[in-house]
Design an enzyme around this catalytic site. Structure first.
Site, PDB file in Angstrom:
ATOM      1  N   ARG A 230      30.598  45.760  43.317  1.00  0.00           N
ATOM      2  CA  ARG A 230      30.749  44.619  43.959  1.00  0.00           C
ATOM      3  C   ARG A 230      29.485  44.094  43.792  1.00  0.00           C
ATOM      4  O   ARG A 230      28.123  44.329  43.884  1.00  0.00           O
ATOM      5  CB  ARG A 230      30.952  45.021  45.281  1.00  0.00           C
ATOM      6  CG  ARG A 230      33.237  45.576  45.413  1.00  0.00           C
ATOM      7  CD  ARG A 230      33.374  44.910  45.314  1.00  0.00           C
ATOM      8  NE  ARG A 230      35.134  44.895  45.637  1.00  0.00           N
ATOM      9  CZ  ARG A 230      35.831  45.926  44.648  1.00  0.00           C
ATOM     10  NH1 ARG A 230      35.531  45.553  44.092  1.00  0.00           N
ATOM     11  NH2 ARG A 230      36.965  46.024  45.131  1.00  0.00           N
ATOM     12  N   HIS A 278      35.674  40.132  37.257  1.00  0.00           N
ATOM     13  CA  HIS A 278      35.948  40.949  38.482  1.00  0.00           C
ATOM     14  C   HIS A 278      37.345  41.485  37.104  1.00  0.00           C
ATOM     15  O   HIS A 278      38.555  41.499  37.965  1.00  0.00           O
ATOM     16  CB  HIS A 278      36.905  40.361  39.255  1.00  0.00           C
ATOM     17  CG  HIS A 278      36.034  41.452  40.005  1.00  0.00           C
ATOM     18  ND1 HIS A 278      36.556  40.657  41.650  1.00  0.00           N
ATOM     19  CD2 HIS A 278      37.175  42.909  40.339  1.00  0.00           C
ATOM     20  CE1 HIS A 278      35.747  41.998  41.813  1.00  0.00           C
ATOM     21  NE2 HIS A 278      37.076  43.235  41.780  1.00  0.00           N
TER      22      HIS A 278
HETATM   23  P1  NAP Z   1      35.048  56.931  45.282  1.00  0.00           P
HETATM   24  O1  NAP Z   1      35.929  57.297  44.974  1.00  0.00           O
HETATM   25  O2  NAP Z   1      35.292  55.988  46.977  1.00  0.00           O
HETATM   26  O3  NAP Z   1      33.223  56.517  44.808  1.00  0.00           O
HETATM   27  C1  NAP Z   1      32.005  55.747  45.688  1.00  0.00           C
HETATM   28  C2  NAP Z   1      30.961  56.597  45.198  1.00  0.00           C
HETATM   29  O4  NAP Z   1      29.507  55.948  45.979  1.00  0.00           O
HETATM   30  C3  NAP Z   1      30.975  58.089  45.796  1.00  0.00           C
HETATM   31  O5  NAP Z   1      29.903  58.489  45.066  1.00  0.00           O
HETATM   32  C4  NAP Z   1      29.891  58.203  46.897  1.00  0.00           C
HETATM   33  O6  NAP Z   1      28.895  58.664  47.756  1.00  0.00           O
HETATM   34  C5  NAP Z   1      28.947  57.353  46.709  1.00  0.00           C
HETATM   35  N1  NAP Z   1      28.310  56.224  47.264  1.00  0.00           N
HETATM   36  C6  NAP Z   1      28.850  55.098  48.254  1.00  0.00           C
HETATM   37  N2  NAP Z   1      27.611  55.056  49.131  1.00  0.00           N
HETATM   38  C7  NAP Z   1      26.552  55.317  48.511  1.00  0.00           C
HETATM   39  C8  NAP Z   1      25.278  55.248  49.312  1.00  0.00           C
HETATM   40  N3  NAP Z   1      24.850  54.757  50.004  1.00  0.00           N
HETATM   41  N4  NAP Z   1      23.992  55.534  48.345  1.00  0.00           N
HETATM   42  C9  NAP Z   1      24.524  56.353  47.461  1.00  0.00           C
HETATM   43  N5  NAP Z   1      26.203  56.754  46.939  1.00  0.00           N
HETATM   44  C10 NAP Z   1      27.068  55.760  47.837  1.00  0.00           C
HETATM   45  O7  NAP Z   1      35.379  54.765  45.145  1.00  0.00           O
HETATM   46  P2  NAP Z   1      35.961  55.094  43.229  1.00  0.00           P
HETATM   47  O8  NAP Z   1      36.919  55.017  43.143  1.00  0.00           O
HETATM   48  O9  NAP Z   1      34.442  55.349  41.576  1.00  0.00           O
HETATM   49  O10 NAP Z   1      35.106  52.997  43.364  1.00  0.00           O
HETATM   50  C11 NAP Z   1      33.839  52.554  43.451  1.00  0.00           C
HETATM   51  C12 NAP Z   1      34.338  51.117  43.447  1.00  0.00           C
HETATM   52  O11 NAP Z   1      34.321  50.104  42.688  1.00  0.00           O
HETATM   53  C13 NAP Z   1      34.933  51.023  44.506  1.00  0.00           C
HETATM   54  O12 NAP Z   1      34.642  51.117  46.021  1.00  0.00           O
HETATM   55  C14 NAP Z   1      35.488  48.850  44.085  1.00  0.00           C
HETATM   56  O13 NAP Z   1      34.230  48.454  44.930  1.00  0.00           O
HETATM   57  C15 NAP Z   1      34.848  49.417  43.029  1.00  0.00           C
HETATM   58  N6  NAP Z   1      35.789  48.891  41.400  1.00  0.00           N
HETATM   59  C16 NAP Z   1      35.297  47.725  41.447  1.00  0.00           C
HETATM   60  C17 NAP Z   1      35.987  46.990  39.885  1.00  0.00           C
HETATM   61  C18 NAP Z   1      36.535  46.029  39.170  1.00  0.00           C
HETATM   62  O14 NAP Z   1      37.384  45.741  38.736  1.00  0.00           O
HETATM   63  N7  NAP Z   1      35.150  45.654  39.125  1.00  0.00           N
HETATM   64  C19 NAP Z   1      37.549  47.768  40.230  1.00  0.00           C
HETATM   65  C20 NAP Z   1      37.375  49.306  40.826  1.00  0.00           C
HETATM   66  C21 NAP Z   1      36.773  49.280  41.466  1.00  0.00           C
HETATM   67  P3  NAP Z   1      29.235  60.327  47.636  1.00  0.00           P
HETATM   68  O15 NAP Z   1      30.268  60.818  46.644  1.00  0.00           O
HETATM   69  O16 NAP Z   1      29.110  61.579  48.113  1.00  0.00           O
HETATM   70  O17 NAP Z   1      30.955  60.505  49.169  1.00  0.00           O
HETATM   71  C1  GLV Z   2      39.054  46.238  42.421  1.00  0.00           C
HETATM   72  O1  GLV Z   2      38.229  45.439  42.947  1.00  0.00           O
HETATM   73  C2  GLV Z   2      39.937  47.026  43.152  1.00  0.00           C
HETATM   74  O2  GLV Z   2      38.120  47.562  44.489  1.00  0.00           O
HETATM   75  O3  GLV Z   2      40.420  47.938  42.900  1.00  0.00           O
END
Ligand code: NAP
Ligand code: GLV
Length: 315
Positions: A230, A278
């Site tokens: 993000r 994005h």
């Molecule tokens: P997720 O499964 O909730 O994983 C988040 C990861 O971040 C977990 O490993 C978590 O640690 C870690 N984390 C959170 N806060 C932290 C901190 N303060 N210090 C260290 N590690 C931390 O989420 P996801 O499905 O992988 O998605 C991640 C993010 O990608 C989304 O929240 C979104 O912002 C972004 N995203 C972007 C796009 C795009 O098109 N650019 C698309 C989809 C998602 P723990 O494992 O210990 O909980």
């Molecule tokens: C896109 O940014 C998502 O959070 O899936």
């Protein structure tokens, strides 16, 4: 018959409603602001909902995020406290993100921008290249997306580590966690990939101090930053300054503090920046509606939901 509402002021709600009707033909699907009696809505899918809209749905059972990130929903300070929030965790979205991360790590690794420039100028410069094993990639965030991207990068031969809040074990990936593990993780990282959620703790984490802790002994002499998490994680002036003085070799940015990225942003024309609007992992309406419909069917059959958001953690 259950009633489903889309509250997506910045997205095409009718398009999403059409896909939802296909995925759940028995569902009564509405699109805000034409929502009828708020008390009849069972489920809502929201993205940047205006304040008080979700709160007005007195008999709401579940709030769905139409993406993996939930910051666009948690931003609403009037959200009802006792309604569960479910986010997207679907192989389609995960694969799209891994494609993006692998593409951009490979692009920097194989110096594709330099080759494009040479082709434009008609220059035959067969500069020395290095093996994937010479590059240490570090993935911040070892959740659904981070783990998948890290594993795929490891399969290609990159030396991969990851960093998360809580300790993890991921095959082929050196895992670091918490504040105590961050500096060691950064010190061994040539290419930093952020797949963190936007939370108060990750706000501004990609700053000059962090950039200065990254490795400088890799093939390019300075680290590369890839952010598909993000934009709020970026201190954008710090990234630009680090690029200008060579503390960063290059950056790929998919997300920005302000989106759409203003036309005046120096990122648009910076020679060391590759930017995308994005789209690293787009939410495909048909796929996501099928996912939401499956969750609702499970919930109505068993009372259980998966991929629940922890509001206190913010993701
Ligand atoms: P997720 O499964 O909730 O994983 C988040 C990861 O971040 C977990 O490993 C978590 O640690 C870690 N984390 C959170 N806060 C932290 C901190 N303060 N210090 C260290 N590690 C931390 O989420 P996801 O499905 O992988 O998605 C991640 C993010 O990608 C989304 O929240 C979104 O912002 C972004 N995203 C972007 C796009 C795009 O098109 N650019 C698309 C989809 C998602 P723990 O494992 O210990 O909980
Ligand atoms: C896109 O940014 C998502 O959070 O899936």
């Amino acid at each position: 018959m259950s009633t489903f509402l889309f509250v997506t002021p910045t997205w095409d709600g009718q398009l999403w409603a059409g896909e939802m009707r296909k995925a759940a033909p028995a569902m009564n699907v509405r699109v805000w602001p034409e929502m009828g009696d708020p008390g009849t809505i069972d489920y809502v899918a929201a993205w940047l909902p205006p304040p008080d809209v979700v709160r007005s749905l007195a008999n709401l059972k579940v709030i769905f995020s139409l993406g993996a990130g939930v910051d666009a929903i948690l931003k609403d300070p009037t959200l009802p406290e006792n309604v569960p929030i479910v986010r997207v965790n679907d192989p389609d979205l995960t694969m799209r993100m891994s494609e993006y991360v692998v593409l951009h790590v490979l692009m920097h690794h194989r110096q594709q921008r330099r080759l494009d420039e040479n082709q434009r100028k008609g220059v035959w410069d067969s500069f020395p290249t290095h093996a994937a094993s010479a590059l240490r990639v570090g993935v911040m965030g070892l959740g659904v997306l981070g783990q998948d991207a890290a594993k795929k990068l490891a399969l290609l031969g990159f030396k991969v580590a990851g960093w998360s809040r809580s300790p993890k074990t991921v095959e082929g990936v050196q895992c670091f966690s918490g504040a105590g593990g961050l500096d060691t993780f950064l010190a061994r990282t040539d290419v930093l990939v952020s797949l963190l959620p936007a939370t108060p703790e990750t706000d501004g984490i990609l700053n000059r101090g962090l950039i200065r802790k990254l490795a400088r002994s890799g093939p390019f002499g300075a680290p590369v930053l890839i952010n598909a998490g993000r934009g709020r994680q970026q201190v954008e002036d710090d990234i630009l300054a680090a690029l200008d003085v060579g503390e960063l070799h290059a950056a790929t940015l998919d997300v920005f503090r302000s989106e759409p990225l203003p036309a005046t942003s120096p990122f648009w024309t910076h020679p060391k920046v590759t930017l995308t609007p994005h789209i690293a992992a787009d939410s495909d309406p048909a796929v996501i509606c099928e996912y939401v419909a499956r969750q609702i069917a499970d919930y109505e059959a068993t009372g259980k939901l998966s991929n629940l958001v922890d509001r206190a953690r913010g993701y």
